[in-house]
Scaffold this active site. Structure first.
Site, PDB file in Angstrom:
ATOM      1  CG  ASN A  29      31.935  37.130  50.134  1.00 15.00           C
ATOM      2  OD1 ASN A  29      31.292  35.936  49.408  1.00 15.00           O
ATOM      3  ND2 ASN A  29      32.844  38.101  49.174  1.00 15.00           N
TER       4      ASN A  29
ATOM      5  CB  SER B 101      35.553  36.743  52.785  1.00 13.21           C
ATOM      6  OG  SER B 101      35.478  38.113  52.093  1.00 13.21           O
TER       7      SER B 101
ATOM      8  N   GLY C  76      31.996  41.329  48.937  1.00 12.97           N
ATOM      9  CA  GLY C  76      30.969  40.000  48.016  1.00 12.97           C
ATOM     10  C   GLY C  76      30.542  41.423  47.633  1.00 12.97           C
TER      11      GLY C  76
ATOM     12  CD  GLU D 189      37.527  45.337  55.372  1.00 14.04           C
ATOM     13  OE1 GLU D 189      38.419  45.426  56.743  1.00 14.04           O
ATOM     14  OE2 GLU D 189      37.323  44.195  54.796  1.00 14.04           O
TER      15      GLU D 189
HETATM   16  P1  ATP Z   1      35.287  40.104  48.920  1.00 11.47           P
HETATM   17  O1  ATP Z   1      36.622  41.370  49.674  1.00 11.47           O
HETATM   18  O2  ATP Z   1      35.049  39.706  50.220  1.00 11.47           O
HETATM   19  O3  ATP Z   1      36.608  38.673  48.812  1.00 11.47           O
HETATM   20  P2  ATP Z   1      35.051  40.320  46.140  1.00 11.47           P
HETATM   21  O4  ATP Z   1      34.040  41.671  46.242  1.00 11.47           O
HETATM   22  O5  ATP Z   1      36.089  38.700  45.599  1.00 11.47           O
HETATM   23  O6  ATP Z   1      34.389  39.809  48.263  1.00 11.47           O
HETATM   24  P3  ATP Z   1      33.161  38.042  45.166  1.00 11.47           P
HETATM   25  O7  ATP Z   1      33.864  37.041  45.481  1.00 11.47           O
HETATM   26  O8  ATP Z   1      33.740  38.382  43.687  1.00 11.47           O
HETATM   27  O9  ATP Z   1      33.092  39.535  46.272  1.00 11.47           O
HETATM   28  O10 ATP Z   1      31.737  37.468  45.048  1.00 11.47           O
HETATM   29  C1  ATP Z   1      30.715  37.888  45.986  1.00 11.47           C
HETATM   30  C2  ATP Z   1      29.524  36.657  45.665  1.00 11.47           C
HETATM   31  O11 ATP Z   1      28.439  37.125  44.441  1.00 11.47           O
HETATM   32  C3  ATP Z   1      29.878  35.463  44.825  1.00 11.47           C
HETATM   33  O12 ATP Z   1      30.255  34.573  45.353  1.00 11.47           O
HETATM   34  C4  ATP Z   1      29.167  35.651  43.594  1.00 11.47           C
HETATM   35  O13 ATP Z   1      27.477  34.584  44.763  1.00 11.47           O
HETATM   36  C5  ATP Z   1      28.278  36.665  43.184  1.00 11.47           C
HETATM   37  N1  ATP Z   1      28.820  37.598  42.500  1.00 11.47           N
HETATM   38  C6  ATP Z   1      29.681  38.431  41.867  1.00 11.47           C
HETATM   39  N2  ATP Z   1      29.810  38.805  41.001  1.00 11.47           N
HETATM   40  C7  ATP Z   1      28.672  38.154  40.274  1.00 11.47           C
HETATM   41  C8  ATP Z   1      28.390  38.016  38.669  1.00 11.47           C
HETATM   42  N3  ATP Z   1      29.208  38.453  38.138  1.00 11.47           N
HETATM   43  N4  ATP Z   1      27.767  37.009  38.554  1.00 11.47           N
HETATM   44  C9  ATP Z   1      26.908  36.841  39.050  1.00 11.47           C
HETATM   45  N5  ATP Z   1      26.994  35.998  40.965  1.00 11.47           N
HETATM   46  C10 ATP Z   1      27.803  37.414  41.514  1.00 11.47           C
HETATM   47 MG    MG Z   2      37.074  39.457  46.338  1.00 17.37          MG
END
Ligand code: ATP
Ligand code: MG
Length: 786
Positions: free
Chosen positions: A220, A223, A162, A452
């Site tokens: 998330n 995720s 997230g 994690e």
């Molecule tokens: P996971 O390990 O669970 O895959 P992750 O680190 O890939 O998590 P993301 O899915 O990239 O997380 O981001 C989670 C949420 O945060 C996105 O769905 C979005 O709502 C918000 N978010 C992330 N980055 C941005 C950004 N640069 N601008 C706006 N919102 C963002």
């Molecule tokens: Mg991700």
């Protein structure tokens, strides 16, 4: 050396906030080597602390430096100062901050106007320090380095669930893949045409992989449940010609089980919400997904995820990568089969599992899988043990039969995921590899699960943390090497300082007699069990030599603890063996591979072929993109090797292999780091919880890196920058002179002499001045006193 005097700005530890700012009111010597400080905080409250020098509160930076856009320029590099800088910037809506070579990115949790085409244009052709910190600056840096000498580049995006890894990775990819006018040096039209198709295909990988590999979790809504490495491929003119994707360790357990409020993979809900009624009916599906056991265990979920829109976007994307309508239908049939599989009723009479012959879910499932229902039923409620002389058939209990049923669903899904990745790659590299064979170099983006630690940690966390431990090791080595290179280049005196290496933890996990090896050994024993695996661990590993990294937990049974670089994590051994073996019964495998569903056979063939080839023969850089090293064959779909010549590879050994290849490849590239941070647990925009961010900074090794760099000369200034800022410290009889270029170095010497900086606290290089931690603060104080 830390010095305190009345007025010194310090950080006072606080259980809620982490630290709060305070000032020294008085400082007295309490004994030979302890001091007593009286501190006042912003509210005028007094606190007294007594202790040895290095246990006293950390010093705060001069105001000017407090929200510096590069943490490496802070004079006092300590945890509270770092945290404060990131927090202050976030409050100013500045989500990006450099920490030396790392870009820290704090999730804004709302749309920010930072990625417009205008901003893209601004960052093109600019070097990192010229503009505000940004993802695009890192992307441009990587592109420019690649363009310069053709060396491969990798951008590693890490952070907890997230934190924003996937979003950041997508933005970086978009920036690098987008046609950028200043880079067009040939025929504009053909370039735009060519690039836009490639770009479209690259963009199309996102909705596809996210539909099949992402799910809603408590942390998330979207995720990623797999790791991903995408290489964007460039030709000799540094123009994009294609891409290649590798995936790592898809979470399989989710297919058959989800905890409260979590969901299965998005694709299933998209299918139920997006498929027209007649097609749904054809597949025996229902728009109401709650009728399916594999979809309803997490309870009702909100519809805000717009599954229907996502379904259409996903379908379009499949089309773009060349998966036509007929293939799409075949995919949907397999997915439907899995949902029906999960609904097969298994009951029990006395101790025997029972499935009704006319169970409608079973009939549906077998229809779409192309497998004979009688045979399927037989081998789901019975088990065959082959000994040297005999075949013994025994009956299973209902929970065991359900276990078999679920293992088949997980296996088929994992293979389907593998097949999709292959299909996507065919499209991205050109069907016959023609696009990719023109590739000379690449920029890779690694979007991998962060460290994690949950209340209960299992095999999955073990693998994820193992990957992070390896990445951290590369990171430390790289940062250290860079620092050293600078010292050598600038010809300053420097003795190698040893830092806390995490090699012992890595050896513990992957070494010859390490955890993975012992797990594999136990997994191959017919009567192996989690308990005897743990016993093995304790006999082999609970030794003085491993004292620092391996522990037997005091309060948890059936568990072991690893001291990771980030944190101690206790793993419950329960389920390790089964997850590592990850098998479907041999009889079921035969049924599936001889199915009369041609698509299923193709899917299994793709997945099994890859994995058994990989087990027999470690991945080689071959294939269509032969000039470019391969980051390791794809993940871990079928782990059931065919034929008796191939030893069944375990999940752990496949993961170890693909990580090893990934690491080899990272070593051949320049690496760039983006660390994503999650500012709070409620996904709230602009809310910053200091303690949570602190924990992530620690886990990401950001603070560890800072420790490494404070061992040397963390502040480096060019003579010019330094002279311009501090020449006013020198007393000029006739007012400050006009500075000439040749005088910069001489001026720097005068400044440090005038400020009475001890010779041990700085060094003059060839073009730069190197300062120990704290020197800058002294100079800033003198400067503001002027
Ligand atoms: P996971 O390990 O669970 O895959 P992750 O680190 O890939 O998590 P993301 O899915 O990239 O997380 O981001 C989670 C949420 O945060 C996105 O769905 C979005 O709502 C918000 N978010 C992330 N980055 C941005 C950004 N640069 N601008 C706006 N919102 C963002
Ligand atoms: Mg991700």
């Amino acid at each position: 050396m830390t010095t305190y005097s009345p007025g010194s700005r310090v950080w006072l530890e606080d259980s809620q906030e982490g630290w709060i700012p305070a000032e020294v009111a008085s400082c007295t010597k309490a004994s030979a080597d302890t001091f007593t400080l009286v501190l006042t905080d912003g509210d005028g409250k007094e606190t007294t602390v007594t202790g040895a020098r290095d246990s006293l509160p950390h010093l705060r930076n001069p105001e000017l430096l407090e929200s510096a856009d590069d943490l490496a320029t802070l004079s006092h590099l300590n945890e509270p100062s770092i945290l404060h800088a990131v927090q202050t910037r976030y409050a100013q809506r500045k989500i990006y901050t450099y920490s030396g070579i790392v870009l820290l990115a704090v999730n804004p949790f709302e749309a920010v106007p930072m990625y417009t085409p205008e901003i893209v244009q601004q960052y093109i052709g600019r070097t990192k320090g010229e503009l505000e910190p940004h993802l695009f600056a890192i992307a441009e840096d990587a592109y420019a380095a690649m363009a310069l000498d053709g060396k491969g580049q990798t951008i590693i995006v890490s952070g907890e669930s997230g934190a924003g890894k996937t979003e950041s990775a997508k933005l970086v990819m978009r920036f690098i893949a987008a046609p950028k006018s200043p880079r067009i040096n040939s025929d504009m039209n053909s370039f735009v045409d060519g690039a836009s198709q490639v770009e479209q295909q690259i963009q199309a990988t996102n909705p596809i992989l996210e539909a099949f590999g992402n799910a809603k979790t408590t942390r998330n809504d979207n995720s990623s449940r797999f790791g991903k490495y995408i290489q964007l491929l460039f030709d000799t003119n540094r123009q994009i010609v294609g891409a290649r994707v590798r995936t790592y360790l898809l979470e399989r357990s989710r297919l058959s089980y989800q905890t409260q409020t979590e969901r299965n993979y998005h694709i299933f809900y998209q299918l139920c919400a997006g498929l027209p009624a007649d097609e749904l009916k054809e597949l025996g599906l229902d728009a109401d997904y709650s009728k399916f056991h594999y979809l309803n265990q997490g309870g009702p979920s909100s519809t805000e995820l717009s599954d229907r829109d996502k379904f259409h976007a996903m379908r379009d994307a499949l089309g773009i990568v060349g998966i036509d309508a007929a293939k799409q239908t075949s995919i949907f049939q397999l997915l439907a089969a899995l949902l029906h599989l999960g609904n097969i009723g298994v009951t029990q009479t006395r101790s025997d599992a029972v499935i009704e012959d006319d169970d409608p879910s079973m009939l549906h499932a077998m229809q779409y899988l192309g497998v004979d229902a009688t045979e399927f039923k037989k081998w789901t409620i019975k088990k065959q043990i082959i000994t040297r002389s005999d075949k013994i058939v025994t009956t299973l209990t209902a929970p065991q039969a359900v276990g078999v049923r679920d293992s088949i669903a997980r296996f088929v899904y994992a293979c389907l995921f593998e097949w999709l990745v292959t299909a996507v790659n065919e499209s991205l590299t050109g069907k016959y590899g023609d696009a990719a064979s023109r590739a000379e170099t690449y920029v890779g983006v690694l979007d991998i699960y962060g460290f994690e630690h949950f209340d209960k940690n299992s095999f999955e966390q073990f693998c994820i943390n193992y990957a992070n431990e390896k990445l951290q090791h590369e990171f430390n080595t790289y940062v250290f090497k860079l620092a050293q290179e600078d010292y050598v280049k600038e010809k300053i005196n420097w003795t190698f300082i040893d830092f806390d290496d995490n090699q012992p933890a890595i050896d513990l996990m992957e070494g010859k007699l390490g955890i993975l090896a012992l797990l594999d050994e136990e997994s191959r024993l017919p009567l192996g069990s989690d308990a005897s695996f743990l016993q093995k661990l304790n006999t082999q590993l609970d030794k003085p030599a491993n004292k620092a990294v391996y522990k037997m937990p005091k309060f948890a049974n059936a568990a072991f603890t690893i001291a990771h670089y980030a944190l101690d994590v206790t793993y419950a051994v329960d389920g390790f063996l089964e997850k590592n073996r990850d098998t479907v019964p041999e009889e079921h495998l035969t049924l599936l591979t001889s199915s009369n569903n041609a698509f299923l056979r193709e899917v299994l063939d793709t997945a099994l072929h890859r994995v058994s080839a990989e087990a027999a023969d470690p991945p080689s850089p071959g294939g269509v993109v032969s000039k470019i090293p391969d980051p390791g064959r794809t993940s871990l779909a079928g782990t059931t090797g065919r034929g008796s010549s191939v030893k069944k590879p375990t999940l752990g050994s496949i993961f170890k292999g693909s990580l090893g290849t990934l690491m080899d490849m990272l070593r051949m590239t320049n690496v760039h780091y983006i660390r994503c941070l999650k500012p709070n647990q409620h996904k709230m925009a602009w809310e910053f919880s200091p303690l949570q961010v602190l924990a992530q900074l620690r886990a990401a090794g950001v603070l560890e890196t800072i420790r490494i760099s404070t061992a040397g000369y963390p502040s480096r200034w060019t003579f010019e920058d330094f002279a311009r800022r501090y020449y006013i410290l020198i007393h000029w009889r006739e007012g400050p002179p006009l500075i000439k270029r040749e005088q910069f170095k001489r001026l720097c010497v005068l400044v440090v002499q005038k400020a009475a900086i001890d010779k041990s606290r700085y060094q003059m290089g060839e073009t730069k001045l190197f300062l120990r931690t704290g020197v800058l603060a002294t100079l800033e104080n003198l400067r503001s006193a002027k």
